[in-house]
Design a protein around this motif. Structure first.
Motif, PDB file in Angstrom:
ATOM      1  N   UNK A 133       0.842  -1.263  -0.017  1.00 52.15           N
ATOM      2  CA  UNK A 133       0.092   0.054  -0.092  1.00 52.15           C
ATOM      3  C   UNK A 133       0.739   1.348   0.171  1.00 52.15           C
ATOM      4  N   UNK A 134       2.081   1.117   0.521  1.00 49.68           N
ATOM      5  CA  UNK A 134       2.993   2.269   0.355  1.00 49.68           C
ATOM      6  C   UNK A 134       3.316   2.660  -1.069  1.00 49.68           C
ATOM      7  N   UNK A 341      -1.553   2.314  -8.444  1.00 52.12           N
ATOM      8  CA  UNK A 341      -2.932   2.053  -7.951  1.00 52.12           C
ATOM      9  C   UNK A 341      -3.541   0.757  -8.823  1.00 52.12           C
ATOM     10  N   UNK A 342      -4.142  -0.144  -7.883  1.00 49.64           N
ATOM     11  CA  UNK A 342      -4.989  -1.505  -8.680  1.00 49.64           C
ATOM     12  C   UNK A 342      -6.247  -0.795  -8.808  1.00 49.64           C
ATOM     13  N   UNK A 343      -6.873  -1.573  -9.953  1.00 45.50           N
ATOM     14  CA  UNK A 343      -8.382  -1.219 -10.436  1.00 45.50           C
ATOM     15  C   UNK A 343      -8.953  -2.570 -10.653  1.00 45.50           C
ATOM     16  N   UNK A 344     -10.085  -2.964  -9.531  1.00 48.52           N
ATOM     17  CA  UNK A 344     -10.838  -4.177  -9.603  1.00 48.52           C
ATOM     18  C   UNK A 344     -12.032  -3.875 -10.877  1.00 48.52           C
ATOM     19  N   UNK A 349     -13.636   3.251 -11.748  1.00 46.97           N
ATOM     20  CA  UNK A 349     -13.875   3.822 -10.406  1.00 46.97           C
ATOM     21  C   UNK A 349     -13.817   3.336  -9.094  1.00 46.97           C
ATOM     22  N   UNK A 350     -13.270   1.822  -9.041  1.00 42.79           N
ATOM     23  CA  UNK A 350     -12.825   1.616  -7.827  1.00 42.79           C
ATOM     24  C   UNK A 350     -11.141   1.608  -7.824  1.00 42.79           C
ATOM     25  N   UNK A 351     -10.718   2.231  -6.808  1.00 41.01           N
ATOM     26  CA  UNK A 351      -9.109   2.479  -6.711  1.00 41.01           C
ATOM     27  C   UNK A 351      -8.648   1.742  -5.664  1.00 41.01           C
ATOM     28  N   UNK A 352      -7.596   1.074  -5.693  1.00 42.61           N
ATOM     29  CA  UNK A 352      -7.369   0.068  -4.436  1.00 42.61           C
ATOM     30  C   UNK A 352      -5.757   0.050  -4.220  1.00 42.61           C
ATOM     31  N   UNK A 353      -5.484   0.542  -3.014  1.00 47.33           N
ATOM     32  CA  UNK A 353      -3.947   0.255  -2.531  1.00 47.33           C
ATOM     33  C   UNK A 353      -4.138  -1.180  -2.034  1.00 47.33           C
ATOM     34  N   UNK A 354      -2.977  -1.971  -2.354  1.00 41.07           N
ATOM     35  CA  UNK A 354      -2.965  -3.254  -2.456  1.00 41.07           C
ATOM     36  C   UNK A 354      -1.841  -3.750  -1.676  1.00 41.07           C
ATOM     37  N   UNK A 355      -1.800  -4.350  -0.628  1.00 37.52           N
ATOM     38  CA  UNK A 355      -0.644  -4.813   0.075  1.00 37.52           C
ATOM     39  C   UNK A 355      -0.689  -6.356   0.548  1.00 37.52           C
ATOM     40  N   UNK A 359      -3.674  -6.761   2.948  1.00 41.22           N
ATOM     41  CA  UNK A 359      -3.919  -5.305   3.334  1.00 41.22           C
ATOM     42  C   UNK A 359      -4.415  -4.553   2.114  1.00 41.22           C
ATOM     43  N   UNK A 360      -5.595  -3.869   2.433  1.00 38.22           N
ATOM     44  CA  UNK A 360      -6.281  -3.332   1.422  1.00 38.22           C
ATOM     45  C   UNK A 360      -6.653  -1.795   1.711  1.00 38.22           C
ATOM     46  N   UNK A 361      -6.778  -0.731   0.717  1.00 41.49           N
ATOM     47  CA  UNK A 361      -7.615   0.270   0.919  1.00 41.49           C
ATOM     48  C   UNK A 361      -8.478   0.317  -0.313  1.00 41.49           C
ATOM     49  N   UNK A 362      -9.714   0.410  -0.384  1.00 40.52           N
ATOM     50  CA  UNK A 362     -10.603   0.107  -1.352  1.00 40.52           C
ATOM     51  C   UNK A 362     -11.276   1.605  -1.364  1.00 40.52           C
ATOM     52  N   UNK A 363     -11.650   2.266  -2.618  1.00 40.44           N
ATOM     53  CA  UNK A 363     -12.127   3.373  -2.759  1.00 40.44           C
ATOM     54  C   UNK A 363     -13.025   3.297  -4.043  1.00 40.44           C
ATOM     55  N   UNK A 364     -14.335   3.761  -3.695  1.00 40.40           N
ATOM     56  CA  UNK A 364     -15.367   3.936  -4.846  1.00 40.40           C
ATOM     57  C   UNK A 364     -15.680   5.494  -4.827  1.00 40.40           C
TER      58      UNK A 364
END
Length: 397
Positions: A133-134, A341-344, A349-355, A359-364
């Protein structure tokens, strides 16, 4: 009532097909979730992960602090007493948390927390050290450098800013292709980390810079193929240090962390020379990870301040003809990638920090819903269930 029905339909059966995760004793609960190097000096020893991933690494490695300072903390309000979304989600999320080794889970919408829970004796005041995620934090710092004119263009190359990169492979790769993990270097993430980490991070004389400069074997032309690896973000980190004249932690503190209104200090793990190993190692409270997600969801604006430009958030969530190798389905089946950034979802429209290890931060961006999860393992089909949970939270508007 309709919102509750949507949530229950979306969350039904989240933990199906998976029994409750291994007993807490498997994670050394009886020893108080110890920290340290573990058996055979394995820094990722499974039985030490609970403690190490929530502060232990900060005692094991050289670390830089990112101060929250005394600025106003950006609002991140707790759920109200009559929060329908919270009432509807609690039962299904409880089953999810029982099934998987999640240390913390937080869901927020438009700056209001709708769910927050910790496991394995973790607490809200603990920092949770990320793995990759860093890389997304590095992306935000790169965007700010572009916003300020410290870097002129994503088409620039590191050797334009860092003289030591002259004549090296990574020095001649555009910042666009570096941030898209498309350097063309002959490198395999799963194989070559065993070489990179001891020399660039783990060793007593570890120095990331000569490792990056010395990796000059080319496998293909830059921009040809998505090839996830640690040297791309490390190269970008070297450029950011040079153009800002500051450590990444110092620049992050001044340009991102304090303007964002973080509630607590963050940390970044470093090599033996004190340079942030910025492909991993950023530690923050769950609520501050959520604020980073909120910043992205609000197109770079938080607490009334444009911290990073809307242009950069758009750049991170769209693909041009220069990014075809990382479009959704091209980077990897079922996912896309852009600027760390990852994109599911194919529409970005969904952006994801992926660890690593869940470990995840998901954003819509559409509903400004943010989900933060910290965990200590990623075995099994948990991510499919996590995405179902997040989709239900997004529909619950």
């Amino acid at each position: 009532m309709q919102r509750r029905k949507l949530l229950m339909a979306g969350l039904g059966g989240l933990a199906a097909g998976r029994p409750a995760y291994a007993a807490a004793e498997d994670w050394h609960r009886t020893l108080g979730y110890p920290t340290g190097w573990g058996f055979r000096r394995d820094w990722t020893d499974k039985l030490y992960r609970i403690g190490n991933y929530s502060g232990g690494y900060e005692t094991m490695f050289r670390t830089r602090t990112i101060s929250a300072g005394s600025r106003q903390v950006s609002p991140l309000q707790g759920p109200g007493a009559n929060n329908d979304a919270l009432a509807s989600m609690s039962g299904s999320i409880a089953e999810y948390l029982k099934a998987w080794p999640v240390t913390g889970l937080l869901i927020a919408r438009k700056g209001r927390i709708v769910f927050e829970q910790y496991q394995f004796d973790r607490t809200p005041d603990m920092r949770f050290t990320s793995w990759s995620m860093a890389k997304s934090v590095t992306s935000l710092l790169l965007g700010i450098c572009l916003d300020r004119g410290l870097i002129h263009s994503l088409e620039d190359t590191p050797d334009q800013y860092v003289g030591e990169f002259k004549g090296t492979l990574h020095g001649g790769v555009t910042l666009r292709n570096l941030s898209n993990m498309s350097s063309g270097a002959a490198i395999l993430h799963d194989r070559d980390n065993a070489t990179i980490y001891p020399k660039a991070f783990l060793g007593r004389s570890a120095d990331l810079e000569p490792v990056v400069r010395g990796w000059n074997a080319s496998g293909e032309a830059q921009g040809t193929r998505f090839n996830y690896n640690e040297l791309c973000p490390l190269t970008v980190g070297m450029v950011i240090r040079r153009v800002t004249g500051k450590s990444l932690a110092e620049f992050c503190q001044e340009a991102l962390w304090q303007p964002m209104g973080a509630e607590a200090d963050a940390t970044w793990l470093c090599d033996s020379m004190g340079k942030e190993y910025n492909c991993i190692g950023f530690g923050a409270r769950l609520r501050d990870w959520a604020r980073l997600g909120q910043l992205v969801a609000q197109r770079g604006n938080i607490n009334g301040q444009q911290v990073v430009s809307e242009r950069w958030i758009t750049e991170c969530s769209t693909w041009s003809d220069k990014d075809t190798q990382v479009r959704h389905g091209a980077a990897r089946p079922g996912t896309g990638y852009k600027a760390f950034f990852w994109h599911p979802k194919a529409d970005g429209s969904w952006m994801m920090m992926n660890g690593h290890h869940g470990q995840r931060v998901l954003v819509d961006q559409g509903t400004q819903t943010v989900l933060v999860q910290t965990a200590v393992d990623h075995e099994g089909p948990w991510q499919t269930q996590l995405f179902s949970l997040f989709a239900a939270a997004c529909r619950a508007g």
